[in-house]
Design a protein around this motif. Structure first.
Motif, PDB file in Angstrom:
ATOM      1  N   GLU A  46      25.905 102.729  30.897  1.00  0.00           N
ATOM      2  CA  GLU A  46      24.476 102.402  30.909  1.00  0.00           C
ATOM      3  C   GLU A  46      24.135 101.439  29.776  1.00  0.00           C
ATOM      4  O   GLU A  46      23.358 100.495  29.956  1.00  0.00           O
ATOM      5  CB  GLU A  46      23.649 103.680  30.779  1.00  0.00           C
ATOM      6  CG  GLU A  46      23.717 104.602  31.986  1.00  0.00           C
ATOM      7  CD  GLU A  46      22.908 105.875  31.782  1.00  0.00           C
ATOM      8  OE1 GLU A  46      22.208 105.969  30.745  1.00  0.00           O
ATOM      9  OE2 GLU A  46      22.976 106.764  32.649  1.00  0.00           O
ATOM     10  N   GLY A  47      24.732 101.685  28.609  1.00  0.00           N
ATOM     11  CA  GLY A  47      24.482 100.808  27.472  1.00  0.00           C
ATOM     12  C   GLY A  47      24.986  99.395  27.719  1.00  0.00           C
ATOM     13  O   GLY A  47      24.335  98.416  27.346  1.00  0.00           O
ATOM     14  N   CYS A  48      26.146  99.278  28.372  1.00  0.00           N
ATOM     15  CA  CYS A  48      26.696  97.952  28.675  1.00  0.00           C
ATOM     16  C   CYS A  48      25.808  97.211  29.671  1.00  0.00           C
ATOM     17  O   CYS A  48      25.563  96.005  29.527  1.00  0.00           O
ATOM     18  CB  CYS A  48      28.110  98.087  29.235  1.00  0.00           C
ATOM     19  SG  CYS A  48      29.358  98.493  28.003  1.00  0.00           S
ATOM     20  N   ALA A  49      25.339  97.930  30.688  1.00  0.00           N
ATOM     21  CA  ALA A  49      24.452  97.302  31.669  1.00  0.00           C
ATOM     22  C   ALA A  49      23.172  96.816  30.998  1.00  0.00           C
ATOM     23  O   ALA A  49      22.669  95.717  31.283  1.00  0.00           O
ATOM     24  CB  ALA A  49      24.135  98.288  32.788  1.00  0.00           C
ATOM     25  N   ALA A  50      22.650  97.622  30.066  1.00  0.00           N
ATOM     26  CA  ALA A  50      21.443  97.221  29.335  1.00  0.00           C
ATOM     27  C   ALA A  50      21.731  96.028  28.428  1.00  0.00           C
ATOM     28  O   ALA A  50      20.873  95.157  28.236  1.00  0.00           O
ATOM     29  CB  ALA A  50      20.921  98.395  28.510  1.00  0.00           C
ATOM     30  N   LEU A  51      22.943  95.960  27.898  1.00  0.00           N
ATOM     31  CA  LEU A  51      23.306  94.847  27.018  1.00  0.00           C
ATOM     32  C   LEU A  51      23.378  93.534  27.787  1.00  0.00           C
ATOM     33  O   LEU A  51      23.002  92.478  27.259  1.00  0.00           O
ATOM     34  CB  LEU A  51      24.642  95.140  26.332  1.00  0.00           C
ATOM     35  CG  LEU A  51      25.183  94.054  25.398  1.00  0.00           C
ATOM     36  CD1 LEU A  51      24.155  93.675  24.334  1.00  0.00           C
ATOM     37  CD2 LEU A  51      26.478  94.521  24.737  1.00  0.00           C
ATOM     38  N   VAL A  52      23.852  93.578  29.023  1.00  0.00           N
ATOM     39  CA  VAL A  52      23.869  92.362  29.848  1.00  0.00           C
ATOM     40  C   VAL A  52      22.451  91.819  29.987  1.00  0.00           C
ATOM     41  O   VAL A  52      22.207  90.611  29.855  1.00  0.00           O
ATOM     42  CB  VAL A  52      24.480  92.648  31.237  1.00  0.00           C
ATOM     43  CG1 VAL A  52      24.309  91.439  32.158  1.00  0.00           C
ATOM     44  CG2 VAL A  52      25.953  92.998  31.111  1.00  0.00           C
ATOM     45  N   VAL A  53      21.505  92.721  30.232  1.00  0.00           N
ATOM     46  CA  VAL A  53      20.097  92.317  30.343  1.00  0.00           C
ATOM     47  C   VAL A  53      19.588  91.792  29.007  1.00  0.00           C
ATOM     48  O   VAL A  53      18.868  90.785  28.945  1.00  0.00           O
ATOM     49  CB  VAL A  53      19.240  93.512  30.818  1.00  0.00           C
ATOM     50  CG1 VAL A  53      17.756  93.135  30.837  1.00  0.00           C
ATOM     51  CG2 VAL A  53      19.685  93.970  32.203  1.00  0.00           C
ATOM     52  N   ALA A  54      19.972  92.456  27.907  1.00  0.00           N
ATOM     53  CA  ALA A  54      19.517  92.040  26.579  1.00  0.00           C
ATOM     54  C   ALA A  54      20.038  90.648  26.231  1.00  0.00           C
ATOM     55  O   ALA A  54      19.310  89.828  25.653  1.00  0.00           O
ATOM     56  CB  ALA A  54      19.979  93.052  25.530  1.00  0.00           C
ATOM     57  N   LEU A  55      21.287  90.363  26.578  1.00  0.00           N
ATOM     58  CA  LEU A  55      21.849  89.038  26.300  1.00  0.00           C
ATOM     59  C   LEU A  55      21.139  87.963  27.113  1.00  0.00           C
ATOM     60  O   LEU A  55      20.893  86.855  26.623  1.00  0.00           O
ATOM     61  CB  LEU A  55      23.348  89.031  26.602  1.00  0.00           C
ATOM     62  CG  LEU A  55      24.229  89.822  25.627  1.00  0.00           C
ATOM     63  CD1 LEU A  55      25.645  89.956  26.170  1.00  0.00           C
ATOM     64  CD2 LEU A  55      24.249  89.156  24.258  1.00  0.00           C
ATOM     65  N   GLU A  93      31.525  88.603  29.817  1.00  0.00           N
ATOM     66  CA  GLU A  93      32.515  89.527  29.265  1.00  0.00           C
ATOM     67  C   GLU A  93      31.998  90.964  29.286  1.00  0.00           C
ATOM     68  O   GLU A  93      32.734  91.899  29.629  1.00  0.00           O
ATOM     69  CB  GLU A  93      32.863  89.111  27.833  1.00  0.00           C
ATOM     70  CG  GLU A  93      33.796  90.049  27.100  1.00  0.00           C
ATOM     71  CD  GLU A  93      35.168  90.179  27.738  1.00  0.00           C
ATOM     72  OE1 GLU A  93      35.826  91.213  27.516  1.00  0.00           O
ATOM     73  OE2 GLU A  93      35.579  89.245  28.472  1.00  0.00           O
ATOM     74  N   VAL A  94      30.727  91.167  28.945  1.00  0.00           N
ATOM     75  CA  VAL A  94      30.165  92.522  28.961  1.00  0.00           C
ATOM     76  C   VAL A  94      30.064  93.038  30.396  1.00  0.00           C
ATOM     77  O   VAL A  94      30.308  94.223  30.662  1.00  0.00           O
ATOM     78  CB  VAL A  94      28.784  92.550  28.275  1.00  0.00           C
ATOM     79  CG1 VAL A  94      28.157  93.942  28.383  1.00  0.00           C
ATOM     80  CG2 VAL A  94      28.913  92.162  26.807  1.00  0.00           C
ATOM     81  N   ALA A  95      29.715  92.166  31.342  1.00  0.00           N
ATOM     82  CA  ALA A  95      29.651  92.575  32.745  1.00  0.00           C
ATOM     83  C   ALA A  95      31.033  93.010  33.236  1.00  0.00           C
ATOM     84  O   ALA A  95      31.161  93.986  33.985  1.00  0.00           O
ATOM     85  CB  ALA A  95      29.114  91.430  33.595  1.00  0.00           C
ATOM     86  N   SER A 102      32.846 101.570  34.527  1.00  0.00           N
ATOM     87  CA  SER A 102      32.271 102.292  35.667  1.00  0.00           C
ATOM     88  C   SER A 102      33.373 102.871  36.547  1.00  0.00           C
ATOM     89  O   SER A 102      33.277 104.009  37.026  1.00  0.00           O
ATOM     90  CB  SER A 102      31.375 101.360  36.485  1.00  0.00           C
ATOM     91  OG  SER A 102      30.263 100.936  35.724  1.00  0.00           O
ATOM     92  N   ARG A 103      34.423 102.095  36.762  1.00  0.00           N
ATOM     93  CA  ARG A 103      35.552 102.597  37.556  1.00  0.00           C
ATOM     94  C   ARG A 103      36.237 103.759  36.842  1.00  0.00           C
ATOM     95  O   ARG A 103      36.616 104.753  37.467  1.00  0.00           O
ATOM     96  CB  ARG A 103      36.555 101.473  37.822  1.00  0.00           C
ATOM     97  CG  ARG A 103      36.039 100.393  38.770  1.00  0.00           C
ATOM     98  CD  ARG A 103      37.179  99.495  39.234  1.00  0.00           C
ATOM     99  NE  ARG A 103      37.832  98.806  38.122  1.00  0.00           N
ATOM    100  CZ  ARG A 103      37.457  97.629  37.653  1.00  0.00           C
ATOM    101  NH1 ARG A 103      36.401  97.007  38.187  1.00  0.00           N
ATOM    102  NH2 ARG A 103      38.103  97.056  36.652  1.00  0.00           N
TER     103      ARG A 103
END
Length: 297
Positions: A46-55, A93-95, A102-103
């Motif tokens: 969840e944090g990584c997905a939010a980071l993609v949005v933040a970037l 890279e974060v995506a 997730s996998r």
């Protein structure tokens, strides 16, 4: 002061990057077992997905900061492009890491609920195996390094929105750089020679000057220079020049020898260096296939 939107976007990106760094440490900790890693995976995803949005938000804020009509500074599309290219690469890279985590989470989610037999609990509590954990740790650390570099480069460009020139000693700037460790980054030995103590004295924004010297060393290293040598000299017009290249056989003994963390030296980093130099009014010249870089203050 930076605009509220830009400051908030930068803060969110830093927080997300710190979360990935923390997860890398968790994966490398012997105190955390496989089940603990499995329990942490969903939250990290969840944090990584939010980071993609933040970037993405930071990229938009940076572009608006440099090209927005009515801004306090002149529009600079090249500066926005340089920072956004770095942030866009970090977002990809974060995506990638988000998909990988997730996998892993889908295959290692601990079963919940009371009344399960010991055999069922045993399967759910295994979490991820040792080989998978090592692979995840390497992948997370790779992303953490990419993020660290991307944020450092973007912050360097952002700093040019509010340059604050002060008197600086170039040798002191280099020593401060050598005292700043960075996990996972290679270290290179540099030597510094100065023919005139006055040449070390320049005026500039310490963030821009320090960042440019780091990037210039990275550029010549990427071009194949194994042990960069910095020569600081004073020109006839009173300006100071720093030349970074391979040390020649006739060079005198260096005044200073330092081990420094080697930063990014790719084309995105070089584009940032050119933008920062131009905005900070530092003359940056690349020669000999990138093996020689000079900066004139």
């Amino acid at each position: 002061m930076l605009g509220e939107r830009l400051a908030a976007a930068l803060g969110a990106a830093r927080d997300g990057a710190a979360g990935i760094e923390s997860f890398a440490h968790l994966l490398g900790s012997r105190r955390v077992g496989p089940r603990g890693v499995a329990l942490a995976l969903p939250e990290v995803c969840e944090g990584c997905a939010a980071l993609v949005v933040a970037l993405d938000s930071l990229s938009s804020a940076v572009r608006d900061g440099f090209v927005e009509t009515g801004s306090a500074v002149a529009a600079d599309v090249a500066a926005a492009d340089a920072a956004c290219a770095v942030l866009g690469h970090a977002g990809v890279e974060v995506a990638r890491l988000t998909d990988e985590l997730s996998r892993a989470a889908a295959g290692a989610s601990p079963a919940r609920g009371a009344g399960r037999g010991r055999a069922d609990r045993g399967g759910s509590e295994r979490g991820i195996d040792a080989r998978q954990r090592l692979g995840l740790e390497a992948s997370v650390r790779r992303t953490a390094r990419e993020l660290s570099g991307a944020l450092r480069l973007s912050e360097l460009v952002i700093a040019t929105l509010e340059l604050r020139p002060t008197p600086l000693d170039l040798i002191d700037v280099l020593r401060n750089w050598s005292a700043a460790p960075a996990e996972g980054r290679p270290v290179v030995g540099i030597s510094v020679a100065s023919s005139d103590g006055r040449a070390n004295e320049v005026e500039g924004d310490v963030r821009a000057v320090s960042g440019l010297m780091e990037l210039a060393v990275g550029m010549v290293s990427a071009a194949g220079v194994a042990s960069p040598h910095l020569t600081v000299s004073r020109l006839s017009d009173g300006r100071s020049m720093v030349r970074i290249a391979e040390r020649g056989p006739r060079e005198g003994a260096p005044a200073v020898a330092l081990d420094v963390v080697l930063r990014d030296g790719g084309e995105r980093a070089a584009a940032v260096a050119r933008v920062v130099a131009r905005r900070a009014r530092i003359e940056l010249v690349e020669a000999t296939g990138g093996r020689v870089v000079t900066m004139t203050f």
